[in-house]
Write a protein that holds these residues in place. Structure first.
Motif, PDB file in Angstrom:
ATOM      1  N   TRP A 123       0.824  -1.210   0.000  1.00 15.78           N
ATOM      2  CA  TRP A 123       0.000   0.000   0.000  1.00 15.78           C
ATOM      3  C   TRP A 123       0.853   1.253   0.000  1.00 15.78           C
ATOM      4  O   TRP A 123       0.467   2.289  -0.527  1.00 15.78           O
ATOM      5  CB  TRP A 123      -0.978  -0.001   1.170  1.00 15.78           C
TER       6      TRP A 123
ATOM      7  N   THR B  91       1.899   2.289  -3.579  1.00 18.47           N
ATOM      8  CA  THR B  91       0.907   3.107  -4.271  1.00 18.47           C
ATOM      9  C   THR B  91       0.884   4.524  -3.721  1.00 18.47           C
ATOM     10  O   THR B  91       0.873   5.502  -4.463  1.00 18.47           O
ATOM     11  CB  THR B  91      -0.487   2.472  -4.133  1.00 18.47           C
TER      12      THR B  91
ATOM     13  N   PHE C 146     -14.620  -3.207  -6.481  1.00 13.78           N
ATOM     14  CA  PHE C 146     -15.464  -3.403  -5.305  1.00 13.78           C
ATOM     15  C   PHE C 146     -16.886  -3.574  -5.838  1.00 13.78           C
ATOM     16  O   PHE C 146     -17.619  -2.610  -6.021  1.00 13.78           O
ATOM     17  CB  PHE C 146     -15.363  -2.215  -4.360  1.00 13.78           C
TER      18      PHE C 146
ATOM     19  N   MET D 142     -20.069  -1.985  -4.381  1.00 16.62           N
ATOM     20  CA  MET D 142     -20.126  -0.532  -4.249  1.00 16.62           C
ATOM     21  C   MET D 142     -20.366   0.063  -5.637  1.00 16.62           C
ATOM     22  O   MET D 142     -20.138  -0.590  -6.649  1.00 16.62           O
ATOM     23  CB  MET D 142     -18.821  -0.004  -3.640  1.00 16.62           C
TER      24      MET D 142
ATOM     25  N   ASN E 240      -6.271   8.371   0.286  1.00 16.00           N
ATOM     26  CA  ASN E 240      -5.225   9.053   1.060  1.00 16.00           C
ATOM     27  C   ASN E 240      -5.365  10.567   1.014  1.00 16.00           C
ATOM     28  O   ASN E 240      -5.188  11.244   2.024  1.00 16.00           O
ATOM     29  CB  ASN E 240      -3.855   8.611   0.572  1.00 16.00           C
TER      30      ASN E 240
ATOM     31  N   THR F  72      -5.748   7.313  -8.229  1.00 15.31           N
ATOM     32  CA  THR F  72      -4.763   7.379  -7.148  1.00 15.31           C
ATOM     33  C   THR F  72      -3.654   8.363  -7.493  1.00 15.31           C
ATOM     34  O   THR F  72      -2.732   8.531  -6.719  1.00 15.31           O
ATOM     35  CB  THR F  72      -4.119   5.999  -6.877  1.00 15.31           C
TER      36      THR F  72
ATOM     37  N   ALA G  19     -14.538  -1.010   1.346  1.00 12.47           N
ATOM     38  CA  ALA G  19     -13.648  -1.477   0.290  1.00 12.47           C
ATOM     39  C   ALA G  19     -12.849  -2.681   0.770  1.00 12.47           C
ATOM     40  O   ALA G  19     -12.702  -3.670   0.045  1.00 12.47           O
ATOM     41  CB  ALA G  19     -12.706  -0.348  -0.135  1.00 12.47           C
ATOM     42  N   LEU G  20     -12.371  -2.611   2.001  1.00 10.31           N
ATOM     43  CA  LEU G  20     -11.598  -3.736   2.541  1.00 10.31           C
ATOM     44  C   LEU G  20     -12.467  -4.978   2.674  1.00 10.31           C
ATOM     45  O   LEU G  20     -12.005  -6.091   2.461  1.00 10.31           O
ATOM     46  CB  LEU G  20     -11.035  -3.384   3.914  1.00 10.31           C
ATOM     47  N   ARG G  21     -13.722  -4.769   3.045  1.00  9.37           N
ATOM     48  CA  ARG G  21     -14.641  -5.898   3.158  1.00  9.37           C
ATOM     49  C   ARG G  21     -14.837  -6.535   1.782  1.00  9.37           C
ATOM     50  O   ARG G  21     -14.857  -7.754   1.644  1.00  9.37           O
ATOM     51  CB  ARG G  21     -15.977  -5.402   3.710  1.00  9.37           C
ATOM     52  N   GLU G  22     -14.929  -5.691   0.764  1.00  7.33           N
ATOM     53  CA  GLU G  22     -15.176  -6.209  -0.581  1.00  7.33           C
ATOM     54  C   GLU G  22     -13.941  -6.903  -1.137  1.00  7.33           C
ATOM     55  O   GLU G  22     -14.042  -7.967  -1.732  1.00  7.33           O
ATOM     56  CB  GLU G  22     -15.568  -5.057  -1.507  1.00  7.33           C
ATOM     57  N   ASP G  23     -12.777  -6.277  -1.017  1.00 10.35           N
ATOM     58  CA  ASP G  23     -11.585  -6.839  -1.637  1.00 10.35           C
ATOM     59  C   ASP G  23     -10.341  -6.192  -1.045  1.00 10.35           C
ATOM     60  O   ASP G  23     -10.001  -5.060  -1.364  1.00 10.35           O
ATOM     61  CB  ASP G  23     -11.620  -6.591  -3.156  1.00 10.35           C
TER      62      ASP G  23
ATOM     63  N   ILE H  20      -7.174  -7.035  -1.378  1.00 13.11           N
ATOM     64  CA  ILE H  20      -6.028  -6.904  -2.283  1.00 13.11           C
ATOM     65  C   ILE H  20      -6.163  -5.648  -3.134  1.00 13.11           C
ATOM     66  O   ILE H  20      -5.222  -4.861  -3.277  1.00 13.11           O
ATOM     67  CB  ILE H  20      -5.905  -8.176  -3.142  1.00 13.11           C
ATOM     68  N   ALA H  21      -7.366  -5.430  -3.668  1.00 17.29           N
ATOM     69  CA  ALA H  21      -7.584  -4.234  -4.476  1.00 17.29           C
ATOM     70  C   ALA H  21      -7.400  -2.985  -3.622  1.00 17.29           C
ATOM     71  O   ALA H  21      -6.834  -1.993  -4.085  1.00 17.29           O
ATOM     72  CB  ALA H  21      -8.975  -4.263  -5.087  1.00 17.29           C
ATOM     73  N   SER H  22      -7.847  -3.026  -2.372  1.00 17.38           N
ATOM     74  CA  SER H  22      -7.706  -1.857  -1.507  1.00 17.38           C
ATOM     75  C   SER H  22      -6.239  -1.513  -1.304  1.00 17.38           C
ATOM     76  O   SER H  22      -5.854  -0.352  -1.325  1.00 17.38           O
ATOM     77  CB  SER H  22      -8.344  -2.116  -0.144  1.00 17.38           C
ATOM     78  N   ARG H  23      -5.434  -2.552  -1.086  1.00 16.83           N
ATOM     79  CA  ARG H  23      -4.005  -2.287  -0.890  1.00 16.83           C
ATOM     80  C   ARG H  23      -3.411  -1.673  -2.136  1.00 16.83           C
ATOM     81  O   ARG H  23      -2.565  -0.784  -2.061  1.00 16.83           O
ATOM     82  CB  ARG H  23      -3.279  -3.589  -0.537  1.00 16.83           C
ATOM     83  N   ALA H  24      -3.870  -2.144  -3.297  1.00 16.24           N
ATOM     84  CA  ALA H  24      -3.325  -1.612  -4.547  1.00 16.24           C
ATOM     85  C   ALA H  24      -3.738  -0.156  -4.761  1.00 16.24           C
ATOM     86  O   ALA H  24      -3.216   0.499  -5.649  1.00 16.24           O
ATOM     87  CB  ALA H  24      -3.780  -2.467  -5.719  1.00 16.24           C
ATOM     88  N   LEU H  25      -4.686   0.330  -3.967  1.00 21.88           N
ATOM     89  CA  LEU H  25      -5.082   1.737  -4.087  1.00 21.88           C
ATOM     90  C   LEU H  25      -4.414   2.586  -3.006  1.00 21.88           C
ATOM     91  O   LEU H  25      -4.773   3.738  -2.808  1.00 21.88           O
ATOM     92  CB  LEU H  25      -6.600   1.871  -3.988  1.00 21.88           C
ATOM     93  N   GLY H  26      -3.474   1.998  -2.296  1.00 18.28           N
ATOM     94  CA  GLY H  26      -2.735   2.766  -1.308  1.00 18.28           C
ATOM     95  C   GLY H  26      -3.400   2.855   0.053  1.00 18.28           C
ATOM     96  O   GLY H  26      -3.056   3.712   0.854  1.00 18.28           O
ATOM     97  N   ILE H  27      -4.370   1.975   0.308  1.00 15.33           N
ATOM     98  CA  ILE H  27      -5.034   1.984   1.613  1.00 15.33           C
ATOM     99  C   ILE H  27      -4.255   1.091   2.565  1.00 15.33           C
ATOM    100  O   ILE H  27      -3.928  -0.048   2.225  1.00 15.33           O
ATOM    101  CB  ILE H  27      -6.484   1.496   1.475  1.00 15.33           C
TER     102      ILE H  27
END
Lengths: 304, 253, 412
Positions: free
Chosen positions: B67, B70, B85, B88, B100, B166, C285-289, C291-298
């Motif tokens: 993370w 990114t 997602f 959503m 962020n 991002t 977002a974390l609940r949904e996915d 890995i994708a969340s991490r790739a968005l810098g979360i």
């Protein structure tokens, strides 16, 4: 020294029981990657079926102990395995491919259901079984403290080792074992190659439940009292054992089971028996922090 | 990168230049996605370095958590099997990507909880960014739909838009043209060229569709069995013997 | 499904039920080595399963995709909002209604405690997708923190409330921090064990917690320092005296009711607000996915930790209220049953749905009031419905999700 030896014997006995339950956790986790929260309840049902069978045999008039033991073992393993099979069929199979929390919540729901089911049917109070096998060896005596190894403890350990050896051979050398390992690697691929995934998963639950039933029978005979809530703590500890040994690994579950049994016995023998469950829980946290893959497990590689 | 006994990527060395489109191609199993996963922090390479230049400072990506790569380095990615997602909405997907930036504006959620102007402005700006990218990928009309209900091609485009939200310096795309029809992949070419030209964002691309690769790449790196077998401009790669051999096999003697 | 197949399936299910029922339903070992036979129960169980299986088979099936998708229609978010306001109005005038009695206000207070707990857990399970099976542990920490600080340091309810919340949060963070990095199921089992550990500590740490006897004489909350009692200690002014009205023990019950109503509404406000902030979207977002969340810098650990900590904080507040309302607490109030009940409220209500939690809490808490049979079978039914919900309506009975932000609509 003699006190130490006695704790060692008690710890190994307890460990054998945890190991039997832990195998169920580890096998199910290995194959479908899920913690079967209801597994502790399976063990509790195994204990109740054993106790009921002992009573029924008493009423029917089967009094020759070896025969009674075999019948109880068969009955407990059979009925409990059937419970294991049904639970997978009803609560987990329809959820394959559902969202991430669904099987976990279903499992916890199943666990709540089974606890209350047994409580309603068999009462909330403890049930007791008069000792079936008495006596044992006096190993040594010093300072007025006798180290005892009861016949029952010998039976528990021998039976555990025999069952575990049998199942290890089965996993390693039979088509069923091969199918299981194939499903562990990649369920879709295994299905494409002609492995009956549904049946393999069912069999895993059946084996896990049968072993937990043996653990339940041993506990009923060893402590002589059971209630509807025993599955909760035993399940926790057996799960800790599976994690300690490396979840997904059969030898790991056995090793973990014995270690947890020993930790519990020595902790209550030398420190405080009130906090023995806290000690085991502490082990779980420490393992998860410092070695999440356990003693014999392989680290998980995330699939992106 | 080594997985147990398997050496997936071996002694690979290449450079992706700022503002360039660099394509990584190679037969299946050549280790392309593994390179991506190392680059974006999902795997830690067993050895070697991944140096990333951001504003004159060199960041060692191999030592950063995914993370952070990114957030701090500005490397965004998409996935071979789309990871939106799904529960959503389309817009929410794009707002989450600006996490962020918005988090800083919300000051540990306090400014947000109190509904301060500072946060409301930041949120407005985030929605505008999202609207801009939705417009670019032609999804403005679907902003309030659940992302999982979009058709496949639209999901691919949305994932690229989300990565762009991002605010990256380098965009890593893992087979963005997979499953697209010819018209859609032509649109993709245009989108990627626009990202390079207008936003000065470099692109690292894994792709099997040679129309896309040859049409837009500035440089191409060819992998086979985890090793680099060729590197050069599309023209050079097209006539490279080693590449032809890797793809078509050895001609019968 | 053709009727023939359905009958065959149902017969099979009945056979399975028969085998399952034989040991545990059929026999009941009683004192003196005797066994009570209950053949009639077995027959009832088998017939019930047979009929139940047919009934399930007659319901038309929906595809999994339809079942898994959140349901926007038929209730729009406007309807929900309207219902929410109606509910709030009803809750505010509840104690003033003509049929309202001490018992009804007391019952509503209990319901509100569970609503607050449900909302708190909803942040953790419903929004962030973290399964916390020991939620009651934080409730217990809050209750004991309040009781102890009131007893030993002579703090009033309002002074001790933040302490209770802070301590529960602290314990929650301490527990979750090492585990949140791991796979989600580990958090579930660790929290499950932790709930039990807290209970064991409360039982055994007698010098501080009073052990099984618990803590007595916990002070009641005051109305801006005015006690709601017949007489104030040291001859001070009581609530009744201050307002020149006659004292009535019902005043305290009603006051407690409004305190928990305020706490619950604050919880609701916090949740609704947080959901529309970056933090809340990151939870979902974390609940949904992940890995994708991490790739968005979360940063997944921080985001999960914030959800877990807020959940613990709210449970701590609820615990402090519980202590002051009961005036007495013991480890018996903080068993796994409680965690299970709160989880059932969240799951049945629909994970992430605020209104669903309210309805589920009302049903689950008032059910035992209708009679002993309901109380007995309550947990049995909860457990079974949790399984059923996951199979048939994974997003809960009252599932529906309002997007946190919309294009074209003014921000709500």
């Amino acid at each position: 020294m003699s006190y130490f030896l006695q704790q060692l014997i008690n710890g190994l006995t307890l460990g054998a029981i945890y190991a039997l339950i832990a195998i169920g956790y580890t096998m199910v986790y290995g194959i479908i990657g899920m913690i079967n929260f209801a597994h502790g309840e399976i063990y509790m049902i195994g204990a109740f079926v054993s106790l009921i069978t002992f009573f029924v045999l008493g009423v029917v008039g089967v009094t020759w102990v070896p025969l009674a033991l075999v019948l109880v073992l068969v009955s407990a393993m059979g009925f409990t395995a059937f419970y294991g099979w049904t639970i997978e069929r009803v609560a987990y199979r329809p959820l394959r491919g559902s969202f991430r929390l669904a099987p976990l919540i279903s499992a916890i729901g199943m666990s709540i259901f089974l606890q209350n089911y047994v409580q309603l049917l068999q009462g909330a109070r403890v049930k007791s079984l008069p000792p079936v096998i008495q006596g044992g060896f006096k190993l040594m005596e010093s300072n007025g403290f006798t180290v005892q190894l009861s016949y029952l403890q010998i039976i528990i350990m021998l039976l555990t080792v025999a069952l575990m050896a049998g199942f290890s051979i089965m996993i390693a050398a039979t088509p069923l074992g091969r199918a299981q390992r194939a499903c562990e690697q990649d369920m879709t691929m295994a299905a494409l190659l002609g492995v009956n995934v549904d049946r393999t998963i069912s069999t895993t639950f059946i084996i896990g439940a049968a072993l937990a039933a043996v653990a339940g029978m041993m506990v009923t005979m060893y402590y002589g009292v059971i209630d509807f809530f025993i599955g909760f703590l035993a399940g926790m500890k057996a799960f800790t054992a599976a994690v300690l040994g490396g979840i997904g690994s059969l030898p790991g579950a056995v090793l973990g089971g014995f270690l947890i049994g020993l930790i519990e016995a020595f902790w209550s023998g030398y420190f405080s028996s009130a906090y023995k469950d806290v000690a085991v829980f502490g082990v779980l946290i420490l393992v998860l922090i410092f070695r999440p893959s356990g003693l014999l497990g392989r680290p998980e590689v995330e699939k992106v | 990168m080594r997985f147990g006994g398997l050496l997936a990527v071996d002694g690979l060395s290449f450079a992706a230049n700022k503002g360039d489109i660099t394509a990584i191609i190679g037969p299946n199993g050549a280790g392309k996605t593994t390179v991506f996963n190392c680059l974006t922090g999902f795997y830690r390479p067993s050895s070697g370095t991944l140096a990333f230049d951001r504003g004159g400072k060199t960041l060692a990506l191999e030592r950063m958590e995914g993370w952070r790569i990114t957030r701090d380095a500005g490397v965004a990615r998409t996935f071979q099997n789309i990871r939106l997602f799904t529960g959503m909405t389309v817009l929410e997907n794009l707002i989450v990507a600006q996490h962020n930036k918005l988090m800083r504006a919300s000051v540990y959620s306090l400014a947000g909880l109190l509904g301060l102007k500072r946060y409301r402005d930041a949120e407005g700006a985030a929605v505008e960014t999202a609207r801009y990218w939705l417009d670019r990928v032609g999804l403005v009309d679907h902003a309030n739909r659940l992302a999982g209900t979009l058709p496949y091609g639209a999901q691919r485009r949305l994932e690229i838009a989300r990565a762009m939200c991002t605010d990256p310096l380098l965009l890593c795309l893992d087979e963005p043209a997979a499953g697209l029809n010819p018209r859609e992949s032509a649109e993709l070419n245009e989108l990627l060229l626009a990202i390079r030209e207008r936003h000065k964002v470099g692109i690292l691309l894994i792709e099997h569709d040679m129309n896309v690769v040859m049409g837009i790449s500035d440089r191409i790196v060819v992998l086979d069995y985890g090793k680099k077998i060729a590197e050069g401009t599309p023209g050079e790669i097209r006539s490279n013997q080693a590449v032809i051999k890797a793809y078509l096999g050895e001609p019968d003697a | 499904m053709p009727l023939r197949n359905l009958l065959k399936d149902s017969a099979f299910a009945a056979l399975v039920a028969l085998i399952l029922a034989i040991p545990l339903v059929g026999f009941n070992p009683i004192e003196g080595g005797k066994v009570e036979m209950r053949l009639n129960w077995v027959i009832i169980a088998v017939v019930a399963v047979f009929i139940g299986r047919i009934a399930i088979g007659l319901v038309p099936r929906r595809s999994r995709a339809v079942r898994a998708a959140p349901r926007f229609a038929p209730m729009t978010s406007r309807h929900i909002q309207w219902l929410g306001w109606m509910g709030l109005v009803a809750a505010v005038i509840w104690p003033l209604l003509p049929f309202s009695s001490r018992y009804l206000v007391d019952l509503a207070t209990t319901v509100l405690i569970y609503i607050m707990l449900g909302w708190g857990l909803n942040i953790v399970v419903g929004l962030a997708g973290l399964l916390n099976l020991g939620y009651v542990a934080f409730y217990a920490v809050g209750a004991y923190a309040f009781a102890i600080s009131a007893q030993y340091f002579d703090l009033s309810f309002w002074e001790a409330l933040p302490i209770a919340g802070a301590l529960a949060t602290f314990v929650g963070v301490l527990l979750a921090l090492p585990v949140l990095r791991l796979r989600g199921d580990y958090l579930a089992i660790v929290t499950l064990g932790f709930g039990e550990i807290i209970r064991i500590i409360l039982l055994n740490w007698v010098s501080v917690t009073g052990g099984p006897n618990g803590i007595n004489n916990i002070p009641r909350p005051t109305f801006f320092g005015l006690p709601l009692a017949a007489s104030a200690p040291g001859g001070g002014t009581t609530f009744a005296k201050f307002f020149g009205i006659p004292f009535n023990p019902g005043q305290r019950i009603i006051f407690l009711y409004f305190v928990i109503l305020a706490l619950a509404m604050a919880t609701n406000f916090l949740t609704v607000r947080l959901r529309r902030l970056p933090v809340g979207r990151a939870w979902e977002a974390l609940r949904e996915d992940e890995i994708a969340s991490r790739a968005l810098g979360i940063n997944p650990t921080n985001v999960k930790l914030s959800a877990f900590a807020i959940g613990a904080l709210l449970a701590g507040f609820a615990g402090a209220f519980f202590a002051t309302r009961q005036g007495f607490i013991s480890p018996e109030s903080f068993t796994f049953q409680e965690s299970a009940t709160v989880l059932a409220i969240v799951v049945l209500g629909g994970m992430g749905s605020q209104l669903g939690v309210v309805l589920a809490a009302i049903i689950l808490v008032t059910l035992p009031e209708f009679g002993r049979e309901f109380a007995q079978f309550r947990m049995l039914v909860f457990g079974a419905s949790m399984v059923g919900i996951m199979i048939w309506r994974p997003r809960g009975i009252f599932s529906n999700r309002t997007p946190s932000i919309q294009l074209g609509a003014p921000p709500a």
